[in-house]
Design a protein around this motif. Structure first.
Motif, PDB file in Angstrom:
ATOM      1  N   GLU A  35      10.492  -1.538 -23.713  1.00 50.73           N
ATOM      2  CA  GLU A  35      11.756  -0.839 -23.476  1.00 50.73           C
ATOM      3  C   GLU A  35      12.098  -0.061 -24.742  1.00 50.73           C
ATOM      4  O   GLU A  35      12.924  -0.464 -25.559  1.00 50.73           O
ATOM      5  N   ALA A  36      11.428   1.067 -24.894  1.00 48.75           N
ATOM      6  CA  ALA A  36      11.598   1.882 -26.091  1.00 48.75           C
ATOM      7  C   ALA A  36      11.546   3.351 -25.702  1.00 48.75           C
ATOM      8  O   ALA A  36      11.001   3.712 -24.656  1.00 48.75           O
ATOM      9  N   PRO A  37      12.120   4.213 -26.522  1.00 50.24           N
ATOM     10  CA  PRO A  37      12.058   5.663 -26.235  1.00 50.24           C
ATOM     11  C   PRO A  37      10.615   6.151 -26.133  1.00 50.24           C
ATOM     12  O   PRO A  37       9.713   5.610 -26.774  1.00 50.24           O
ATOM     13  N   SER A  38      10.434   7.198 -25.346  1.00 51.21           N
ATOM     14  CA  SER A  38       9.088   7.719 -25.114  1.00 51.21           C
ATOM     15  C   SER A  38       8.411   8.165 -26.404  1.00 51.21           C
ATOM     16  O   SER A  38       7.188   8.070 -26.547  1.00 51.21           O
ATOM     17  N   VAL A  39       9.214   8.646 -27.360  1.00 43.51           N
ATOM     18  CA  VAL A  39       8.633   9.104 -28.623  1.00 43.51           C
ATOM     19  C   VAL A  39       8.011   7.926 -29.381  1.00 43.51           C
ATOM     20  O   VAL A  39       6.959   8.073 -30.034  1.00 43.51           O
ATOM     21  N   LEU A  40       8.611   6.743 -29.266  1.00 44.48           N
ATOM     22  CA  LEU A  40       8.042   5.560 -29.928  1.00 44.48           C
ATOM     23  C   LEU A  40       6.817   5.046 -29.177  1.00 44.48           C
ATOM     24  O   LEU A  40       5.863   4.573 -29.802  1.00 44.48           O
ATOM     25  N   THR A  47       3.132   0.515 -22.780  1.00 43.73           N
ATOM     26  CA  THR A  47       3.861   1.299 -21.781  1.00 43.73           C
ATOM     27  C   THR A  47       4.996   0.507 -21.144  1.00 43.73           C
ATOM     28  O   THR A  47       5.888   1.085 -20.519  1.00 43.73           O
TER      29      THR A  47
END
Length: 222
Positions: A212-217, A209
Motif C-alpha cells: 500500500e504505497a504510491p506508484s512512484v515508490l 505490487t
C-alpha cells in the motif's frame, strides 16, 4: 525430441497417449528442459499444465538454467511463476543468473527479470559471481549496470584474487564503469532500496505490487 524441436501438436499427442512427462533422457534431461532449450513457449505451457516438474531432482541443469542460458525471458517468467528455484546451482554455470550472464551476448531483459524476481546477485559458483561471468564472457556494459543497480559487489574476488574489473581488462568499457562505481559508494537511497528488496525475499515481484504505497515508490522498489 518433440519438445526440443518445439512441436506442440506431437507433444500433446504423445502426452495424451501416455508419454511420461518427467522422463529423463540419457543426458539427464527432461522434456521440460528440452522445451526450454528449444525456446518453445507453447510446449513449456503444455508440459507445465500436464504435470512437468519445474524443479526436477538430480539434474545437471534445471529447466530455468536452460531458458536463462539462452535469454528466453518469456519462458523464464513462466518457470518462475510456476515456482522454479531461482538460486539453485547446476553442475556447470552456477545459478540461473550465472547462466544468463555467461552468454556472449547476454539478454538484459532476462537478467533484469531474474534480478527483479529475487535471484541472488552475489551468488558464488567456482569462486565467481554473475558479475565475474559478465567480465569473462561479454563485458556487457548494460548487464554490468543492471547487476550493480541490484547490489552486485564489485569488490568481490575470485580464487585468484581477481575482481570483475580485473577480468574485464583495463581498456574495456566495462572496466571503466566498474572503476567509476568503486570510487562512488551507493547512495543511502540505493542502500535502502536493496535492503527492502532483500527483506521482501524471492517472491518480491508479487509482494512489491501488493504494497500500500504510491506508484512512484512501487516503481522505485522494482
Amino acid at each position: 525430441m518433440a519438445c526440443l524441436t518445439g512441436d506442440q501438436h506431437i507433444t500433446r499427442f504423445l502426452l495424451e497417449h501416455g508419454a511420461w512427462v518427467n522422463a529423463q533422457s540419457i543426458d539427464n534431461s527432461t522434456p521440460l528442459c528440452d522445451a526450454c532449450a528449444g525456446g518453445s513457449v507453447d510446449c513449456v505451457k503444455l508440459l507445465l499444465t500436464s504435470g512437468a516438474l519445474v524443479n526436477p531432482p538430480l539434474l545437471p541443469a534445471t529447466p530455468l538454467h536452460e531458458a536463462a542460458l539462452r535469454g528466453y525471458t518469456d519462458i523464464v517468467a513462466l518457470l518462475v511463476t510456476a515456482g522454479a528455484d531461482l538460486n539453485v546451482n547446476d553442475l556447470h554455470y552456477g545459478t540461473p543468473l550465472h547462466a544468463a550472464c555467461s552468454m556472449q551476448a547476454p539478454s538484459a531483459d532476462c537478467i533484469k527479470f531474474l534480478l527483479r524476481a529475487g535471484a541472488s546477485v552475489n551468488a558464488i559458483k567456482n569462486h565467481k559471481t554473475p558479475l565475474h561471468y559478465i567480465a569473462m564472457y561479454s563485458k556487457s556494459v548494460e548487464a554490468t549496470q543492471l547487476l550493480l543497480a541490484y547490489g552486485a559487489n564489485a569488490y568481490m574476488q575470485d580464487s585468484h584474487g581477481c575482481t570483475a574489473r580485473h577480468l574485464a581488462g583495463p581498456s574495456s568499457a566495462m572496466a571503466k564503469v566498474l572503476a567509476a562505481h568503486e570510487k562512488c559508494p551507493p547512495s543511502l537511497t540505493q542502500c535502502c532500496r536493496l535492503a527492502i528488496r532483500s527483506q521482501l525475499g524471492p517472491a518480491r515481484l508479487q509482494h512489491i505490487t501488493q504494497l500500500e504505497a504510491p506508484s512512484v515508490l512501487i516503481g522505485f522498489l522494482q
